[in-house]
Design an enzyme around this catalytic site. Structure first.
Site, PDB file in Angstrom:
ATOM      1  N   CYS A   1     -16.888   0.756  57.479  1.00  6.24           N
ATOM      2  CA  CYS A   1     -15.828  -0.061  57.617  1.00  6.24           C
ATOM      3  C   CYS A   1     -14.823   1.005  58.324  1.00  6.24           C
ATOM      4  CB  CYS A   1     -14.989  -0.650  56.427  1.00  6.24           C
ATOM      5  SG  CYS A   1     -14.176   0.375  55.326  1.00  6.24           S
TER       6      CYS A   1
ATOM      7  N   CYS B   1     -16.712  -2.616  61.246  1.00  8.18           N
ATOM      8  CA  CYS B   1     -16.075  -1.551  62.158  1.00  8.18           C
ATOM      9  C   CYS B   1     -16.255  -1.681  63.521  1.00  8.18           C
ATOM     10  CB  CYS B   1     -17.097  -0.226  61.595  1.00  8.18           C
ATOM     11  SG  CYS B   1     -18.817  -0.792  62.026  1.00  8.18           S
TER      12      CYS B   1
ATOM     13  N   CYS C   1     -19.900   1.226  65.615  1.00  7.81           N
ATOM     14  CA  CYS C   1     -21.277   1.561  64.627  1.00  7.81           C
ATOM     15  C   CYS C   1     -22.649   1.418  65.488  1.00  7.81           C
ATOM     16  CB  CYS C   1     -21.377   0.216  63.423  1.00  7.81           C
ATOM     17  SG  CYS C   1     -20.085   0.110  62.474  1.00  7.81           S
TER      18      CYS C   1
END
Length: 135
Positions: free
Chosen positions: A11, A85, A89
């Site tokens: 996250c 996120c 990512c």
């Protein structure tokens, strides 16, 4: 190289959702899974309301420290679970990805964190059920 699957929870701040998910997976799967968590912009510490909510169910994550998401960690993980996120990512071919839409516990009290904690528990239980039978 380990025979057990590795799961990375990601996250933004690595201070709430991903820490709860990692805590649940360690608690429910024990040593059968390698548990990792990271954030695209980690906070200084884990959210105190998150720590309190997890303690209420017998899981202590107070000693955890938010970590930066590193390319090598993501690349070497079997399953990557993202929780808001964004574009930070990395995507690797052949990896299993899940994106969990969850409320962010940042700035919320423990009363608001409990339902998020419980939803994460349910998702982690399903994740475990979907893992190879070694878990």
């Amino acid at each position: 190289m380990s025979d057990k699957p590795s799961v990375l929870f990601v996250c933004v701040h690595n201070a709430g959702r991903s820490q709860m998910a990692a805590g649940w997976l360690r608690h429910l799967a024990g040593d059968a899974v390698e548990v990792r968590s990271a954030g695209s912009a980690p906070a200084e510490s884990v959210n105190p309301a998150v720590v309190q909510a997890m303690r209420e169910v017998g899981i202590d994550i107070a000693d955890q420290t938010p970590r930066i998401l590193e390319y090598a960690t993501a690349e070497s993980s079997d399953i990557i679970v993202t929780m808001g996120c964004g574009d930070a990512c990395p995507v690797f071919p052949g990896k299993r990805y899940e994106d969990w839409k969850l409320d962010d516990p940042a700035g919320r009290g423990v009363d608001a964190v409990r339902p998020i904690r419980d939803e994460i528990r349910d998702r982690v239980q399903q994740l475990i059920a979907d893992l190879p039978s070694t878990v």
